[in-house]
Motif scaffolding. Structure first.
Motif, PDB file in Angstrom:
ATOM      1  N   HIS A   8       0.835  -1.204   0.000  1.00  0.00           N
ATOM      2  CA  HIS A   8       0.000   0.000   0.000  1.00  0.00           C
ATOM      3  C   HIS A   8       0.874   1.260   0.000  1.00  0.00           C
ATOM      4  O   HIS A   8       0.677   2.160  -0.809  1.00  0.00           O
ATOM      5  N   TYR A   9       1.838   1.308   0.894  1.00  0.00           N
ATOM      6  CA  TYR A   9       2.697   2.492   0.968  1.00  0.00           C
ATOM      7  C   TYR A   9       3.577   2.651  -0.269  1.00  0.00           C
ATOM      8  O   TYR A   9       3.808   3.759  -0.740  1.00  0.00           O
ATOM      9  N   CYS A  10       4.080   1.546  -0.791  1.00  0.00           N
ATOM     10  CA  CYS A  10       5.031   1.624  -1.906  1.00  0.00           C
ATOM     11  C   CYS A  10       4.376   1.897  -3.248  1.00  0.00           C
ATOM     12  O   CYS A  10       5.061   2.216  -4.212  1.00  0.00           O
ATOM     13  N   MET A  11       3.063   1.804  -3.333  1.00  0.00           N
ATOM     14  CA  MET A  11       2.400   2.099  -4.607  1.00  0.00           C
ATOM     15  C   MET A  11       2.508   3.580  -4.934  1.00  0.00           C
ATOM     16  O   MET A  11       2.279   3.981  -6.066  1.00  0.00           O
ATOM     17  N   GLY A  12       2.861   4.398  -3.941  1.00  0.00           N
ATOM     18  CA  GLY A  12       3.188   5.793  -4.203  1.00  0.00           C
ATOM     19  C   GLY A  12       2.059   6.780  -4.084  1.00  0.00           C
ATOM     20  O   GLY A  12       2.241   7.952  -4.372  1.00  0.00           O
ATOM     21  N   GLN A  13       0.886   6.356  -3.659  1.00  0.00           N
ATOM     22  CA  GLN A  13      -0.260   7.263  -3.586  1.00  0.00           C
ATOM     23  C   GLN A  13      -0.667   7.554  -2.147  1.00  0.00           C
ATOM     24  O   GLN A  13      -1.699   8.164  -1.911  1.00  0.00           O
ATOM     25  N   THR A  14       0.145   7.110  -1.210  1.00  0.00           N
ATOM     26  CA  THR A  14      -0.236   7.188   0.184  1.00  0.00           C
ATOM     27  C   THR A  14       0.744   8.052   0.961  1.00  0.00           C
ATOM     28  O   THR A  14       1.957   7.885   0.829  1.00  0.00           O
ATOM     29  N   LEU A  15       0.227   8.952   1.777  1.00  0.00           N
ATOM     30  CA  LEU A  15       1.074   9.731   2.673  1.00  0.00           C
ATOM     31  C   LEU A  15       1.638   8.804   3.738  1.00  0.00           C
ATOM     32  O   LEU A  15       0.990   7.830   4.133  1.00  0.00           O
ATOM     33  N   LEU A  16       2.805   9.102   4.217  1.00  0.00           N
ATOM     34  CA  LEU A  16       3.461   8.241   5.194  1.00  0.00           C
ATOM     35  C   LEU A  16       3.324   8.786   6.607  1.00  0.00           C
ATOM     36  O   LEU A  16       4.196   8.595   7.450  1.00  0.00           O
ATOM     37  N   THR A  17       2.208   9.418   6.879  1.00  0.00           N
ATOM     38  CA  THR A  17       1.924   9.950   8.212  1.00  0.00           C
ATOM     39  C   THR A  17       1.936   8.822   9.228  1.00  0.00           C
ATOM     40  O   THR A  17       1.286   7.795   9.041  1.00  0.00           O
ATOM     41  N   GLY A  18       2.709   8.994  10.282  1.00  0.00           N
ATOM     42  CA  GLY A  18       2.755   7.991  11.333  1.00  0.00           C
ATOM     43  C   GLY A  18       3.734   6.868  11.095  1.00  0.00           C
ATOM     44  O   GLY A  18       3.912   6.012  11.949  1.00  0.00           O
ATOM     45  N   VAL A  19       4.390   6.843   9.935  1.00  0.00           N
ATOM     46  CA  VAL A  19       5.384   5.816   9.641  1.00  0.00           C
ATOM     47  C   VAL A  19       6.724   6.300  10.187  1.00  0.00           C
ATOM     48  O   VAL A  19       7.100   7.455   9.974  1.00  0.00           O
ATOM     49  N   ASN A  20       7.463   5.428  10.869  1.00  0.00           N
ATOM     50  CA  ASN A  20       8.739   5.869  11.433  1.00  0.00           C
ATOM     51  C   ASN A  20       9.713   6.240  10.320  1.00  0.00           C
ATOM     52  O   ASN A  20       9.581   5.800   9.167  1.00  0.00           O
ATOM     53  N   ALA A  21      10.697   7.046  10.658  1.00  0.00           N
ATOM     54  CA  ALA A  21      11.605   7.635   9.660  1.00  0.00           C
ATOM     55  C   ALA A  21      12.374   6.578   8.874  1.00  0.00           C
ATOM     56  O   ALA A  21      12.549   6.715   7.656  1.00  0.00           O
ATOM     57  N   ALA A  22      12.836   5.529   9.535  1.00  0.00           N
ATOM     58  CA  ALA A  22      13.597   4.491   8.836  1.00  0.00           C
ATOM     59  C   ALA A  22      12.720   3.764   7.816  1.00  0.00           C
ATOM     60  O   ALA A  22      13.140   3.538   6.666  1.00  0.00           O
ATOM     61  N   ALA A  23      11.506   3.408   8.207  1.00  0.00           N
ATOM     62  CA  ALA A  23      10.587   2.734   7.283  1.00  0.00           C
ATOM     63  C   ALA A  23      10.209   3.666   6.133  1.00  0.00           C
ATOM     64  O   ALA A  23      10.130   3.240   4.977  1.00  0.00           O
ATOM     65  N   ALA A  24       9.992   4.941   6.420  1.00  0.00           N
ATOM     66  CA  ALA A  24       9.638   5.903   5.378  1.00  0.00           C
ATOM     67  C   ALA A  24      10.753   6.027   4.345  1.00  0.00           C
ATOM     68  O   ALA A  24      10.486   6.102   3.140  1.00  0.00           O
ATOM     69  N   ALA A  25      12.006   6.032   4.797  1.00  0.00           N
ATOM     70  CA  ALA A  25      13.137   6.111   3.864  1.00  0.00           C
ATOM     71  C   ALA A  25      13.167   4.901   2.935  1.00  0.00           C
ATOM     72  O   ALA A  25      13.394   5.038   1.725  1.00  0.00           O
ATOM     73  N   VAL A  26      12.908   3.724   3.490  1.00  0.00           N
ATOM     74  CA  VAL A  26      12.879   2.505   2.673  1.00  0.00           C
ATOM     75  C   VAL A  26      11.711   2.551   1.687  1.00  0.00           C
ATOM     76  O   VAL A  26      11.854   2.153   0.524  1.00  0.00           O
ATOM     77  N   ILE A  27      10.585   3.029   2.122  1.00  0.00           N
ATOM     78  CA  ILE A  27       9.403   3.119   1.258  1.00  0.00           C
ATOM     79  C   ILE A  27       9.684   4.064   0.089  1.00  0.00           C
ATOM     80  O   ILE A  27       9.377   3.741  -1.064  1.00  0.00           O
ATOM     81  N   HIS A  28      10.298   5.206   0.364  1.00  0.00           N
ATOM     82  CA  HIS A  28      10.645   6.146  -0.722  1.00  0.00           C
ATOM     83  C   HIS A  28      11.610   5.499  -1.708  1.00  0.00           C
ATOM     84  O   HIS A  28      11.459   5.649  -2.926  1.00  0.00           O
ATOM     85  N   LYS A  29      12.601   4.775  -1.212  1.00  0.00           N
ATOM     86  CA  LYS A  29      13.563   4.092  -2.094  1.00  0.00           C
ATOM     87  C   LYS A  29      12.856   3.030  -2.931  1.00  0.00           C
ATOM     88  O   LYS A  29      13.105   2.911  -4.135  1.00  0.00           O
ATOM     89  N   THR A  30      11.966   2.272  -2.316  1.00  0.00           N
ATOM     90  CA  THR A  30      11.232   1.241  -3.054  1.00  0.00           C
ATOM     91  C   THR A  30      10.364   1.875  -4.135  1.00  0.00           C
ATOM     92  O   THR A  30      10.307   1.373  -5.263  1.00  0.00           O
ATOM     93  N   ARG A  31       9.711   2.977  -3.821  1.00  0.00           N
ATOM     94  CA  ARG A  31       8.908   3.682  -4.826  1.00  0.00           C
ATOM     95  C   ARG A  31       9.750   4.056  -6.035  1.00  0.00           C
ATOM     96  O   ARG A  31       9.302   3.939  -7.172  1.00  0.00           O
ATOM     97  N   GLU A  32      10.987   4.498  -5.799  1.00  0.00           N
ATOM     98  CA  GLU A  32      11.886   4.861  -6.901  1.00  0.00           C
ATOM     99  C   GLU A  32      12.280   3.649  -7.728  1.00  0.00           C
ATOM    100  O   GLU A  32      12.487   3.752  -8.940  1.00  0.00           O
ATOM    101  N   MET A  33      12.404   2.499  -7.094  1.00  0.00           N
ATOM    102  CA  MET A  33      12.834   1.280  -7.779  1.00  0.00           C
ATOM    103  C   MET A  33      11.738   0.669  -8.638  1.00  0.00           C
ATOM    104  O   MET A  33      12.031  -0.035  -9.609  1.00  0.00           O
ATOM    105  N   LEU A  34      10.491   0.905  -8.288  1.00  0.00           N
ATOM    106  CA  LEU A  34       9.367   0.293  -9.001  1.00  0.00           C
ATOM    107  C   LEU A  34       9.011   1.077 -10.254  1.00  0.00           C
ATOM    108  O   LEU A  34       9.064   2.305 -10.263  1.00  0.00           O
ATOM    109  N   SER A  35       8.593   0.359 -11.282  1.00  0.00           N
ATOM    110  CA  SER A  35       8.098   1.002 -12.500  1.00  0.00           C
ATOM    111  C   SER A  35       6.679   1.511 -12.269  1.00  0.00           C
ATOM    112  O   SER A  35       6.012   1.126 -11.293  1.00  0.00           O
ATOM    113  N   ASP A  36       6.216   2.361 -13.160  1.00  0.00           N
ATOM    114  CA  ASP A  36       4.833   2.837 -13.082  1.00  0.00           C
ATOM    115  C   ASP A  36       3.859   1.657 -13.122  1.00  0.00           C
ATOM    116  O   ASP A  36       2.865   1.636 -12.395  1.00  0.00           O
ATOM    117  N   GLU A  37       4.149   0.669 -13.964  1.00  0.00           N
ATOM    118  CA  GLU A  37       3.271  -0.492 -14.094  1.00  0.00           C
ATOM    119  C   GLU A  37       3.249  -1.298 -12.799  1.00  0.00           C
ATOM    120  O   GLU A  37       2.200  -1.774 -12.369  1.00  0.00           O
TER     121      GLU A  37
END
Length: 146
Positions: free
Chosen positions: A66-95
């Motif tokens: 849900h978070y890595c699909m890129g349409q969700t705010l990361l409110t309440g997610v700890n900083a370390a997890a948020a950094a990983v989620i942002h990196k994963t979003r960059e790694m994934l294609s639009d598809e």
């Protein structure tokens, strides 16, 4: 029918390969996934491309999906997890992000002779927000065989 029910893969290629090899040795007929295909580890695209043909529609969306699909705010997610989620979003294609966005929160899996109900809900902090997506009174993985 023999199921392999997978979850919390978190883009861990080595672990996924080991589990799939073990499942193949156990004559699994069908695969299902209870979410969190991506997140934390380095191979989200590999894990998605490996699992998608195996699980077909037998999958529900986990919190990291849900978070890595890129349409969700990361409110309440700890900083370390948020950094990983942002990196994963960059790694994934639009598809791939669109695929994650298409995953349901619940799925009914039907097979002969078993009908199973698989519901995935994530993180206690957001259950209240997401509760209206499920049609069960439980906010956990529910496998109901009837």
């Amino acid at each position: 029918m023999r199921y392999a029910i997978l979850g919390d893969i978190h883009a861990n290629r080595a672990a996924l390969d080991a589990v799939l090899a073990d499942a193949a040795g156990q004559a699994v007929d069908r695969y299902a996934c209870v979410g969190d295909i991506v997140g934390y580890n380095a191979d989200p695209s590999y894990c998605l491309s490996t699992l998608r043909p195996l699980i077909g529609r037998d999958v529900v969306r986990g919190n990291h999906d849900h978070y890595c699909m890129g349409q969700t705010l990361l409110t309440g997610v700890n900083a370390a997890a948020a950094a990983v989620i942002h990196k994963t979003r960059e790694m994934l294609s639009d598809e791939e992000r669109a695929y994650l966005a298409s995953l349901p929160f619940t799925r009914t899996i039907t097979g002969n002779p078993v009908k199973s109900r698989v519901s995935g809900i994530f993180m206690l902090k957001i259950i209240a927000k997401m509760y209206h997506f499920q049609d069960t009174k439980r906010a956990f993985l529910l496998l109901e065989f009837c």
